[in-house]
Design a protein around this motif. Structure first.
Motif, PDB file in Angstrom:
ATOM      1  N   SER A 145       0.855  -1.193   0.000  1.00 25.01           N
ATOM      2  CA  SER A 145       0.000   0.000   0.000  1.00 25.01           C
ATOM      3  C   SER A 145       0.887   1.237   0.000  1.00 25.01           C
ATOM      4  N   HIS A 146       0.442   2.267  -0.677  1.00 24.18           N
ATOM      5  CA  HIS A 146       1.130   3.546  -0.583  1.00 24.18           C
ATOM      6  C   HIS A 146       0.682   4.205   0.712  1.00 24.18           C
ATOM      7  N   GLY A 147       1.633   4.706   1.473  1.00 22.15           N
ATOM      8  CA  GLY A 147       1.323   5.344   2.745  1.00 22.15           C
ATOM      9  C   GLY A 147       1.877   4.549   3.908  1.00 22.15           C
ATOM     10  N   GLU A 148       1.563   5.013   5.100  1.00 22.95           N
ATOM     11  CA  GLU A 148       2.150   4.437   6.316  1.00 22.95           C
ATOM     12  C   GLU A 148       1.281   3.392   6.995  1.00 22.95           C
ATOM     13  N   THR A 149       0.153   3.044   6.413  1.00 25.32           N
ATOM     14  CA  THR A 149      -0.704   2.033   7.010  1.00 25.32           C
ATOM     15  C   THR A 149      -1.165   1.060   5.944  1.00 25.32           C
ATOM     16  N   GLN A 150      -1.445  -0.132   6.383  1.00 21.28           N
ATOM     17  CA  GLN A 150      -1.980  -1.138   5.480  1.00 21.28           C
ATOM     18  C   GLN A 150      -3.416  -0.773   5.155  1.00 21.28           C
ATOM     19  N   VAL A 151      -3.757  -0.838   3.893  1.00 19.96           N
ATOM     20  CA  VAL A 151      -5.105  -0.507   3.453  1.00 19.96           C
ATOM     21  C   VAL A 151      -5.796  -1.784   2.992  1.00 19.96           C
ATOM     22  N   ALA A 152      -7.010  -2.004   3.447  1.00 18.94           N
ATOM     23  CA  ALA A 152      -7.766  -3.177   2.998  1.00 18.94           C
ATOM     24  C   ALA A 152      -7.905  -3.116   1.486  1.00 18.94           C
ATOM     25  N   GLY A 153      -7.684  -4.244   0.835  1.00 20.34           N
ATOM     26  CA  GLY A 153      -7.768  -4.285  -0.620  1.00 20.34           C
ATOM     27  C   GLY A 153      -6.615  -3.550  -1.278  1.00 20.34           C
ATOM     28  N   SER A 154      -5.441  -3.579  -0.661  1.00 20.17           N
ATOM     29  CA  SER A 154      -4.273  -2.862  -1.170  1.00 20.17           C
ATOM     30  C   SER A 154      -3.981  -3.219  -2.609  1.00 20.17           C
ATOM     31  N   GLU A 155      -3.543  -2.207  -3.369  1.00 25.93           N
ATOM     32  CA  GLU A 155      -3.209  -2.460  -4.760  1.00 25.93           C
ATOM     33  C   GLU A 155      -2.000  -3.387  -4.850  1.00 25.93           C
ATOM     34  N   GLY A 156      -1.964  -4.188  -5.884  1.00 20.86           N
ATOM     35  CA  GLY A 156      -0.816  -5.052  -6.108  1.00 20.86           C
ATOM     36  C   GLY A 156      -0.796  -6.312  -5.287  1.00 20.86           C
ATOM     37  N   GLY A 157      -1.864  -6.630  -4.573  1.00 27.43           N
ATOM     38  CA  GLY A 157      -1.876  -7.842  -3.769  1.00 27.43           C
ATOM     39  C   GLY A 157      -1.868  -9.080  -4.642  1.00 27.43           C
ATOM     40  N   THR A 158      -1.162 -10.112  -4.186  1.00 29.77           N
ATOM     41  CA  THR A 158      -1.110 -11.356  -4.957  1.00 29.77           C
ATOM     42  C   THR A 158      -0.849 -12.531  -4.034  1.00 29.77           C
ATOM     43  N   LEU A 159      -1.136 -13.695  -4.536  1.00 30.85           N
ATOM     44  CA  LEU A 159      -0.919 -14.932  -3.808  1.00 30.85           C
ATOM     45  C   LEU A 159       0.429 -15.521  -4.214  1.00 30.85           C
TER      46      LEU A 159
ATOM     47  N   ALA B 130       9.638   2.834  -2.247  1.00 32.66           N
ATOM     48  CA  ALA B 130       9.601   1.526  -2.913  1.00 32.66           C
ATOM     49  C   ALA B 130      11.001   0.954  -3.143  1.00 32.66           C
ATOM     50  N   CYS B 131      11.984   1.796  -3.384  1.00 32.61           N
ATOM     51  CA  CYS B 131      13.359   1.313  -3.576  1.00 32.61           C
ATOM     52  C   CYS B 131      13.858   0.624  -2.307  1.00 32.61           C
ATOM     53  N   THR B 132      13.605   1.230  -1.169  1.00 33.03           N
ATOM     54  CA  THR B 132      14.031   0.644   0.106  1.00 33.03           C
ATOM     55  C   THR B 132      13.294  -0.666   0.369  1.00 33.03           C
ATOM     56  N   LEU B 133      12.006  -0.704   0.040  1.00 31.69           N
ATOM     57  CA  LEU B 133      11.237  -1.948   0.166  1.00 31.69           C
ATOM     58  C   LEU B 133      11.887  -3.053  -0.650  1.00 31.69           C
ATOM     59  N   ARG B 134      12.196  -2.774  -1.897  1.00 33.99           N
ATOM     60  CA  ARG B 134      12.792  -3.788  -2.769  1.00 33.99           C
ATOM     61  C   ARG B 134      14.175  -4.209  -2.267  1.00 33.99           C
ATOM     62  N   ALA B 135      14.970  -3.247  -1.811  1.00 37.27           N
ATOM     63  CA  ALA B 135      16.309  -3.567  -1.307  1.00 37.27           C
ATOM     64  C   ALA B 135      16.233  -4.445  -0.064  1.00 37.27           C
ATOM     65  N   ARG B 136      15.227  -4.252   0.749  1.00 39.26           N
ATOM     66  CA  ARG B 136      15.115  -4.985   2.012  1.00 39.26           C
ATOM     67  C   ARG B 136      14.406  -6.328   1.879  1.00 39.26           C
ATOM     68  N   THR B 137      13.510  -6.466   0.876  1.00 41.26           N
ATOM     69  CA  THR B 137      12.714  -7.698   0.783  1.00 41.26           C
ATOM     70  C   THR B 137      12.927  -8.473  -0.515  1.00 41.26           C
ATOM     71  N   GLY B 138      13.855  -8.030  -1.363  1.00 42.18           N
ATOM     72  CA  GLY B 138      14.165  -8.753  -2.594  1.00 42.18           C
ATOM     73  C   GLY B 138      12.962  -8.933  -3.485  1.00 42.18           C
ATOM     74  N   ALA B 139      12.813 -10.127  -4.006  1.00 42.56           N
ATOM     75  CA  ALA B 139      11.742 -10.427  -4.956  1.00 42.56           C
ATOM     76  C   ALA B 139      10.385 -10.606  -4.299  1.00 42.56           C
ATOM     77  N   LEU B 140      10.356 -10.752  -2.979  1.00 41.16           N
ATOM     78  CA  LEU B 140       9.102 -11.080  -2.306  1.00 41.16           C
ATOM     79  C   LEU B 140       7.992 -10.072  -2.574  1.00 41.16           C
ATOM     80  N   PHE B 141       8.296  -8.781  -2.489  1.00 42.48           N
ATOM     81  CA  PHE B 141       7.275  -7.763  -2.717  1.00 42.48           C
ATOM     82  C   PHE B 141       7.438  -7.067  -4.059  1.00 42.48           C
ATOM     83  N   ALA B 142       8.137  -7.697  -5.001  1.00 44.98           N
ATOM     84  CA  ALA B 142       8.237  -7.170  -6.361  1.00 44.98           C
ATOM     85  C   ALA B 142       7.004  -7.655  -7.114  1.00 44.98           C
ATOM     86  N   LEU B 143       5.885  -7.079  -6.793  1.00 48.25           N
ATOM     87  CA  LEU B 143       4.596  -7.549  -7.284  1.00 48.25           C
ATOM     88  C   LEU B 143       4.210  -6.970  -8.634  1.00 48.25           C
TER      89      LEU B 143
END
Length: 101
Positions: free
Chosen positions: A5-19, A85-98
């Motif tokens: 989710s964009h922002g500082e809180t998790q949003v229900a139905g966040s964009e980019g969600g996947t299984l 988003a760059c920091t997210l990708r650097a910290r979590t690798g491919a996991l959140f590259a949705l």
């Protein structure tokens, strides 16, 4: 289920969600094999994923990543906010590259 989710809180139905499924890799995640390999190396502990050595801009555009599901019969719920988003990708690798990049 993984979401960003964009922002500082998790949003229900966040964009980019996947299984993400890891046995075998799949479930709709665009980098399932790589994400599963990284999770396996960290024994499913997202916080233990090794950070990549990259330079990210110092622009504050927070994103919140959320994971909920099971890892080898162990429940997993994890949420963390990153400065961008760059920091997210650097910290979590491919996991959140949705987005497929």
């Amino acid at each position: 289920m993984l979401s960003v989710s964009h922002g500082e809180t998790q949003v229900a139905g966040s964009e980019g969600g996947t299984l993400l499924r890891c046995d075998p890799p799949g479930g709709g995640h665009p980098h399932a094999e790589e994400a599963c390999a990284q999770l396996s190396a960290a024994d499913g502990r997202i916080a233990a994923l090794p950070a990549e050595d990259v330079l990210c801009p110092m622009i504050y555009a927070p994103v919140t990543a959320h994971a909920e599901g099971m890892w080898r019969d162990r429940p997993v719920t994890w949420t963390e906010t990153f400065p961008n988003a760059c920091t997210l990708r650097a910290r979590t690798g491919a996991l959140f590259a949705l987005d497929g990049t």
